[in-house]
Design an enzyme around this catalytic site. Sequence first.
Site, PDB file in Angstrom:
ATOM      1  N   ASP A 144       0.828  -1.210   0.000  1.00  0.00           N
ATOM      2  CA  ASP A 144       0.000   0.000   0.000  1.00  0.00           C
ATOM      3  C   ASP A 144       0.862   1.259   0.000  1.00  0.00           C
ATOM      4  O   ASP A 144       2.064   1.217   0.313  1.00  0.00           O
ATOM      5  CB  ASP A 144      -0.885  -0.034   1.258  1.00  0.00           C
ATOM      6  CG  ASP A 144      -2.208   0.690   1.061  1.00  0.00           C
ATOM      7  OD1 ASP A 144      -2.318   1.508   0.133  1.00  0.00           O
ATOM      8  OD2 ASP A 144      -3.133   0.422   1.851  1.00  0.00           O
TER       9      ASP A 144
ATOM     10  N   ASP B 179     -10.953   1.879  -2.858  1.00  0.00           N
ATOM     11  CA  ASP B 179     -11.476   1.517  -1.540  1.00  0.00           C
ATOM     12  C   ASP B 179     -12.988   1.404  -1.560  1.00  0.00           C
ATOM     13  O   ASP B 179     -13.588   0.897  -0.617  1.00  0.00           O
ATOM     14  CB  ASP B 179     -11.054   2.565  -0.497  1.00  0.00           C
ATOM     15  CG  ASP B 179      -9.630   2.322  -0.036  1.00  0.00           C
ATOM     16  OD1 ASP B 179      -9.124   1.220  -0.247  1.00  0.00           O
ATOM     17  OD2 ASP B 179      -9.019   3.248   0.531  1.00  0.00           O
TER      18      ASP B 179
HETATM   19  C1  GLA Z   1      -5.730   1.834   2.188  1.00  0.00           C
HETATM   20  C2  GLA Z   1      -6.167   0.631   1.393  1.00  0.00           C
HETATM   21  C3  GLA Z   1      -7.195  -0.148   2.181  1.00  0.00           C
HETATM   22  C4  GLA Z   1      -6.609  -0.555   3.502  1.00  0.00           C
HETATM   23  C5  GLA Z   1      -6.125   0.658   4.256  1.00  0.00           C
HETATM   24  C6  GLA Z   1      -5.372   0.268   5.504  1.00  0.00           C
HETATM   25  O1  GLA Z   1      -6.743   2.772   2.280  1.00  0.00           O
HETATM   26  O2  GLA Z   1      -6.667   1.010   0.155  1.00  0.00           O
HETATM   27  O3  GLA Z   1      -7.620  -1.266   1.446  1.00  0.00           O
HETATM   28  O4  GLA Z   1      -5.565  -1.459   3.276  1.00  0.00           O
HETATM   29  O5  GLA Z   1      -5.259   1.448   3.455  1.00  0.00           O
HETATM   30  O6  GLA Z   1      -4.902   1.358   6.197  1.00  0.00           O
END
Ligand code: GLA
Length: 731
Positions: free
Chosen positions: A477, A547
């Site tokens: 990420d 997300d």
């Molecule tokens: C990002 C990712 C999510 C999750 C969060 C965790 O927003 O896109 O899927 O992994 O971080 O903090």
Amino acid sequence: MGIRYVEGKKIFHMDTEHTTYLIGLSPEGYVGHIYYGRKLGSEGNNYLLRMEEAPYTPSVREREKASFMDFFPMECPAGGIGDYRESCLDVRGGSGSIGCELLFKEYRITKGKPVLPGLPASFGTEDEAETLELVCEDRLLGIEVILAYSVFWKCDMITRNIRVDNRGEEHLKLEKVYSACLDMDNRDFEMVTLVGSWARERHIQRGALRFGRQMVSSVKGESSHQEHPFLALVTPETTQETGEVYAMNFVYSGNFMAQAELTQFRQVRMTMGIHPDHFCWNLRPGESFQAPEAVLTYSAEGLGLMTRNFHDFYREHLIRSPYKYRKRPVLINNWEATYFDFDSEKLLAIAREAKKAGIEMLVMDDGWFGKRNLDDCSLGDWTVNEEKITSGLPDLVEKVNEIGLQFGIWFEPEMISPDSDLYRAHPDWAIRIAGRTPSQSRAQYVLDLSRKEVVDYAYGCVADILHSAPIAYVKWDMNRQLCDIGSACLDRESQGELMHRYVLGVYEMQERLVTEFPELLLENCSGGGARFDPGMLYYSPQIWCSDDVDAMERLRIQEGTALIYPLSTMGAHVGDCPNHIVGRNTPFDTRAHVAMAGTFGYELDITKIAEEERAKIPAQVEEYHRYQPLMQRGDYYRLASWSDRKPYDCWEVAAKDSSEALVTFVQVLAEPNMHSRAVFLRGLQEDAEYALEGTEEVYGGDELMRCGYLVPSEPGDFVSRLYHFVRVGQV
Ligand code: GLA
């Protein structure tokens, strides 16, 4: 194969199966763009360079040189000597002034596709690709500029990149180096781009091209949620099936500029490259700068063919992962199930339920390390939090494996929390401007990946964890954008290199990861889909799309993403309801049908959902695997689009040999007093018969494509259906 030099006409002629690209030289040696488009049977001529019209070439009338420079269609326009359109190369010479004049010196044609050191790039064998290098020079500056074109015959793709070599004595500065330029006459072009924000990435935008410069760009240090390194110019009548399309995509994950400029003489200049803001690269004697690759395609059959060209190209010539065509495990991720509130027991409970439902992998998301119970600390401290993972990571992985699931883990290796042991030990490892308090975003800073010791540390943390247990998958990420652009290690002259050096650092880490762990399934992610680009696809076969997992929001996001990227690259999960971002309730089946257009998984607490939903999961997993080979290799057709003001959305994937097709129909809003709706299939064999699975219905291929398939009317919003057509014989 595809490239030849026509000596008498001073024309470089490049062919793919259906397109031709022509480059011509002026008498002085300016490298001009003649033509790109539908394939020409003839050798081609250079009259489109308009060298017989005033303003004549400078060798004929020197006093008109600036007018000439501002009109001539250039392959690599350099700034400072009279071409006032967007430049592709700005070089500050030893005297401190900007000005560069590139003249042709020599060329090389080679088989295959060279690698770009340190950068992601497409690849092709000697049978698949051929490369032209045009070596240009500016003798005053002492530079050679290599314009490289690789032709991929079967995919109708041409890649471009530029390298600048300092062969002189002076310390030069590159203030702008783009990777591609396309000059042509306007044909009432419209511009197609992908735009959005967090949770609504890559929505398709189309609008008229107007006089002046219009762009999409990013200066955020990543390709971004907001704008995308993609640009297409289309003729006004262009649909999915008809019309002309010129498209460019950038194989890069940092700052970019993708621009179309409509000039005074109704010429269009399309350019793509690293954004010149915050960019200044030192080029000392003997040094070279390699710009990333841009990918170009032309379609005479609308946006649909453009899409399929990109899909084929990325699958065959960019994505390297062994998982490309392999069965991908159906995973369950605990992020929306637990957020930071989890421990081994909760994870094992999810794993046990998941196993019963046929799910194949558990992914432990953010919150397993340091003392991270919120998003305000511990990035950089990649040691397992044994208050949560009570018996340690190897033991947890073993227990999950014993249950019968593979184990995956989340990292955010590029970041550092102010509240972390790492920051307390190395505050200078954060990107920041000396003397200025840096801006936090999600309570974190970005690591200075221009420094070798920082790259080594961050990579080492990931590798150590992966060596400690049999971990099959990593979600990598990147949850904030860059600002306060300063490095404690770069001198005054070199701070302008930081943004690009950062991206090179990310690439180095990912290259090390996929080399050291070749069987690892890597999924990139960036606060959802802020770094969904061809650069990252070189390392990971799938990228988290957004997300937002609401099925209706995903229609737009996935439509925009699939405009360029293969379905097998789009991370897509069945989420919880009401959806955590938009609060919408959608049927469990619809959520699954929409997620099956990508790499399928679940993002919910399986121990808490309704029994009747849990009971549906085994069949969904089975269905996904049944269709996965078709989705991974097939041709994608957009049949109807909700974002195009239709009350429903419909897409199809047809096998390359036309033996089967899967159609997904999503009724977004029910229409009162409505009959069945015809959708017109594509990619079938005209003279074959197709059975609709689960029914007695048999149709001719031509019938399904010309008369259409009638999707029965049914009540209800957000309802969906899958239709699987299988070829059963000749008519
Ligand atoms: C990002 C990712 C999510 C999750 C969060 C965790 O927003 O896109 O899927 O992994 O971080 O903090």
